[in-house]
Design an enzyme around this catalytic site. Structure first.
Site, short mmCIF file in Angstrom:
data_model
loop_
_atom_site.label_atom_id
_atom_site.label_comp_id
_atom_site.label_asym_id
_atom_site.label_seq_id
_atom_site.Cartn_x
_atom_site.Cartn_y
_atom_site.Cartn_z
N GLY A 13 0.82 -1.22 0.00
CA GLY A 13 0.00 0.00 0.00
C GLY A 13 0.85 1.26 0.00
O GLY A 13 1.68 1.46 0.89
N GLY A 15 -0.40 4.35 0.19
CA GLY A 15 -1.26 5.45 0.64
C GLY A 15 -0.47 6.31 1.62
O GLY A 15 0.77 6.33 1.61
N GLY A 17 0.02 5.98 4.86
CA GLY A 17 0.86 5.25 5.81
C GLY A 17 2.05 4.59 5.13
O GLY A 17 3.20 4.76 5.57
N VAL A 81 -2.14 -7.46 -4.04
CA VAL A 81 -1.79 -8.51 -3.08
C VAL A 81 -3.04 -9.33 -2.79
O VAL A 81 -4.10 -8.77 -2.49
CB VAL A 81 -1.19 -7.91 -1.79
CG1 VAL A 81 -1.02 -8.97 -0.72
CG2 VAL A 81 0.13 -7.22 -2.09
N GLU A 172 -18.91 17.52 3.06
CA GLU A 172 -18.24 18.31 2.00
C GLU A 172 -18.90 18.09 0.64
O GLU A 172 -19.02 19.03 -0.16
CB GLU A 172 -16.72 18.07 1.97
CG GLU A 172 -16.27 16.67 1.65
CD GLU A 172 -14.83 16.39 2.05
OE1 GLU A 172 -14.20 17.22 2.73
OE2 GLU A 172 -14.33 15.31 1.70
N ALA A 317 -5.63 10.79 7.83
CA ALA A 317 -4.29 10.75 7.24
C ALA A 317 -3.16 10.95 8.27
O ALA A 317 -2.17 10.21 8.23
CB ALA A 317 -4.20 11.79 6.13
C1 LIG Z 1 -13.18 11.02 0.44
C2 LIG Z 1 -12.21 10.99 1.59
C3 LIG Z 1 -11.87 12.17 2.22
C4 LIG Z 1 -10.97 12.16 3.28
N1 LIG Z 1 -10.65 13.34 3.88
C5 LIG Z 1 -9.73 13.36 4.86
C6 LIG Z 1 -9.29 14.60 5.42
O1 LIG Z 1 -9.76 15.67 5.04
N2 LIG Z 1 -8.33 14.56 6.38
C7 LIG Z 1 -7.78 13.38 6.82
O2 LIG Z 1 -6.89 13.39 7.66
N3 LIG Z 1 -8.19 12.19 6.32
C8 LIG Z 1 -9.13 12.15 5.34
N4 LIG Z 1 -9.54 10.95 4.82
C9 LIG Z 1 -9.02 9.71 5.40
C10 LIG Z 1 -7.61 9.40 4.89
O3 LIG Z 1 -7.56 9.52 3.50
C11 LIG Z 1 -7.23 7.99 5.35
O4 LIG Z 1 -7.27 7.95 6.75
C12 LIG Z 1 -5.84 7.62 4.86
O5 LIG Z 1 -5.81 7.58 3.45
C13 LIG Z 1 -5.41 6.26 5.41
O6 LIG Z 1 -4.12 5.97 4.94
P1 LIG Z 1 -3.71 4.47 4.67
O7 LIG Z 1 -2.25 4.50 4.29
O8 LIG Z 1 -4.10 3.62 5.81
O9 LIG Z 1 -4.60 3.98 3.44
P2 LIG Z 1 -4.79 4.62 2.01
O10 LIG Z 1 -4.27 5.99 1.93
O11 LIG Z 1 -6.20 4.37 1.64
O12 LIG Z 1 -3.84 3.72 1.08
C14 LIG Z 1 -4.06 2.35 0.87
C15 LIG Z 1 -3.25 1.93 -0.35
O13 LIG Z 1 -3.26 0.51 -0.42
C16 LIG Z 1 -3.48 0.11 -1.75
N5 LIG Z 1 -4.07 -1.22 -1.70
C17 LIG Z 1 -5.25 -1.58 -1.12
N6 LIG Z 1 -5.44 -2.90 -1.24
C18 LIG Z 1 -4.38 -3.39 -1.92
C19 LIG Z 1 -4.02 -4.70 -2.36
N7 LIG Z 1 -4.77 -5.78 -2.12
N8 LIG Z 1 -2.86 -4.84 -3.04
C20 LIG Z 1 -2.07 -3.76 -3.30
N9 LIG Z 1 -2.37 -2.51 -2.91
C21 LIG Z 1 -3.50 -2.34 -2.21
C22 LIG Z 1 -4.39 1.18 -2.31
O14 LIG Z 1 -4.34 1.23 -3.72
C23 LIG Z 1 -3.85 2.43 -1.65
O15 LIG Z 1 -2.86 3.05 -2.43
C24 LIG Z 1 -10.43 10.93 3.74
C25 LIG Z 1 -10.77 9.73 3.11
C26 LIG Z 1 -11.66 9.77 2.03
C27 LIG Z 1 -12.02 8.48 1.35
#
Ligand SMILES: Cc1cc2nc3c(=O)[nH]c(=O)nc-3n(C[C@H](O)[C@H](O)[C@H](O)COP(=O)(O)OP(=O)(O)OC[C@H]3O[C@@H](n4cnc5c(N)ncnc54)[C@H](O)[C@@H]3O)c2cc1C
Length: 437
Positions: A13, A15, A17, A81, A172, A317
């Site tokens: 991932g 994203g 994190g 994955v 929003e 985030a």
């Molecule tokens: C519409 C929206 C608005 C938001 N607004 C805010 C905000 O204003 N402020 C804030 O702080 N937070 C906000 N958030 C929340 C924030 O985006 C998340 O908390 C944050 O993205 C979490 O990070 P993460 O690394 O856990 O996952 P993510 O950022 O979601 O990243 C996960 C990654 O894993 C990859 N992935 C998933 N499954 C697989 C797999 N099986 N194989 C390979 N890759 C995979 C995905 O493609 C992605 O790139 C918002 C979320 C959304 C959906």
């Protein structure tokens, strides 16, 4: 350890994190493999701007290779994955197994329909660029189809846009759709009046933005109403169909239905074999490791952990980014023979935007609403946007649309049919027939 004695870290991932973990570890003596099913990182907080035609997708998403360019110890693999073999320390892709010494799983979360996945085609959620473009297509198409119908003398259909869920995303979306119908499109149609579009926000709980303090929820609701949104709290949705939302006995017709109500962790969480919470998030140890597997870390939206006061860490985030750094640091500590640290979240505050010059912000005991909160939201989000070029472009576009009310990305691409439209017309026709009978 691999043959040459350098630890191999696999991160699933890219994203918030996963990227942060990769960046931190890129300065260490490790070999990193970062796997994502997309070739780009998406800045999810600005997805609603793509969904509402404010900015283009390329401005809030950047290629992972470009973000991590020049970091020689990072290998990037595009692929989904499927599973893990924790005993043999393998990450399983459809066609290849990737070995690791340390694994960081950061696969995030998606929307959930409370066990009603059949609602999804009628009510898309907002998580990816593809979702945002589909929402944009439906919203813009609804106005076009209404204009065409009215122009052909069949009368003006009542456009209802229903948003289910009054959390930050629902709020929003509702606020921005109200602005689009009342300001942006107000003078562009001849046969319909976009201002008569009803924007209806349905929230099951007693207040919008339920994770914010009560005064800010109240202020958000007031700001939404001021923009023209009809807010219904304590309203449980019991059914979603092609062109309507059901709340018990009440049936609300809708040209566009958007889903912003439930969150479910990536299914990869359950494949790690450890206990998960109701949303499918993995219950991790305080150092973010997987119970029974010190070499595996789970972070971000996929992890379930409480802070020192016993409060569940939110799916935002900053939590994911700080956990990414913390997991990477614990791997570094292992490699240096030092004891690990428990994760300690540093909460800098929470911001939610509602619309033009409308937002709420919580910085500890300081609560602000309106223009000042919106300005803070704007600068924080643009500051964290990946890439200098993107920041400047988005800022200029924002300033432009703020003063002109223009939304420059109003393209309808793909299919020109709206799933709800035929059903909506049939409903109109049968109610018309009943009136004339
Ligand atoms: C519409 C929206 C608005 C938001 N607004 C805010 C905000 O204003 N402020 C804030 O702080 N937070 C906000 N958030 C929340 C924030 O985006 C998340 O908390 C944050 O993205 C979490 O990070 P993460 O690394 O856990 O996952 P993510 O950022 O979601 O990243 C996960 C990654 O894993 C990859 N992935 C998933 N499954 C697989 C797999 N099986 N194989 C390979 N890759 C995979 C995905 O493609 C992605 O790139 C918002 C979320 C959304 C959906």
């Amino acid at each position: 350890m691999s043959d040459i004695g350098i630890a191999r870290v696999v991160i699933v991932g890219a994203g918030f994190g996963g990227l942060q973990a990769a960046r931190r570890l890129s300065h260490s003596q490790v070999r990193i493999t970062l796997i994502d099913r997309k070739n780009h990182h998406t800045f999810q907080p600005l997805l609603y701007q793509v969904a509402t035609a404010g900015i283009s997708p390329g401005e809030i998403a950047a290629p992972i290779r470009w973000i991590l360019r020049g970091r020689k110890n990072i290998e990037i693999l595009l692929g989904e994955v499927q599973n893990f073999d924790l005993e043999r320390k393998l990450v399983k892709l459809p066609d290849v197994d990737v070995p690791y010494d340390y694994l960081i799983v950061a696969a995030g979360a998606s929307h959930a329909y409370f066990g009603h996945d059949e609602w999804e085609p009628f009510a898309p959620g907002l998580k990816t660029i593809e979702d945002a473009l589909e929402i944009r297509r439906r919203v813009l198409l609804a106005f076009e189809l209404a204009e065409r119908q009215a122009a052909s003398g069949e009368g003006q259909v009542q456009l209802n846009f229903v948003i289910v869920g009054g959390g930050p995303t629902g709020v929003e979306l509702a606020g921005t759709l109200a602005e689009i119908s009342r300001q942006v499109l107000a003078n562009e149609f001849v046969s319909i009046d976009p201002k008569s579009t009803r924007i209806i926000l349905l929230e099951g709980g007693p207040r919008v933005l339920p994770t914010y303090p009560e005064d800010l929820s109240g202020s958000a609701e007031e700001q939404l109403r001021h923009l023209g949104v009809e807010v219904h709290t304590s309203t449980m949705v019991t059914g979603v169909e092609a062109a309507a939302v059901r709340m018990g006995e009440t049936r609300l017709p809708a040209a566009v239905i958007l889903w912003a109500a439930g969150v479910a962790a990536s299914p990869l969480g359950k494949k790690l074999g450890a206990p998960v919470d109701r949303a499918g998030r993995v219950l991790v140890n305080p150092d973010l490791s997987l119970p029974g597997h010190r070499e595996v870390f789970v972070i971000g939206d996929l992890a379930s952990l409480k802070d020192k006061k016993g409060k569940m860490l939110p799916g935002v985030a900053p939590v994911a980014m700080q956990e990414g750094v913390a997991a990477a640091s614990n791997i570094e500590r292992d490699l240096h023979g030092e004891p690990r640290h428990d994760f300690d979240y540093f909460d800098k505050g929470n911001l939610a935007t509602i619309g033009r010059a409308a937002a709420v912000a919580e910085f500890g005991k300081i609560h602000i609403s309106g223009f000042l909160a919106w300005l803070s939201w704007l600068f924080v989000h643009i500051f964290f946007l990946i890439g200098f070029r993107n920041r400047i472009i988005v800022l200029i576009q924002w300033a432009w649309s703020y003063f002109t009310y223009e939304r420059g990305a109003r393209l309808i691409t793909g299919d020109q049919r709206l799933p709800s439209w035929e059903a909506l017309q049939q409903q109109e026709q049968s109610s018309h027939d009943r009136v004339s009978a």
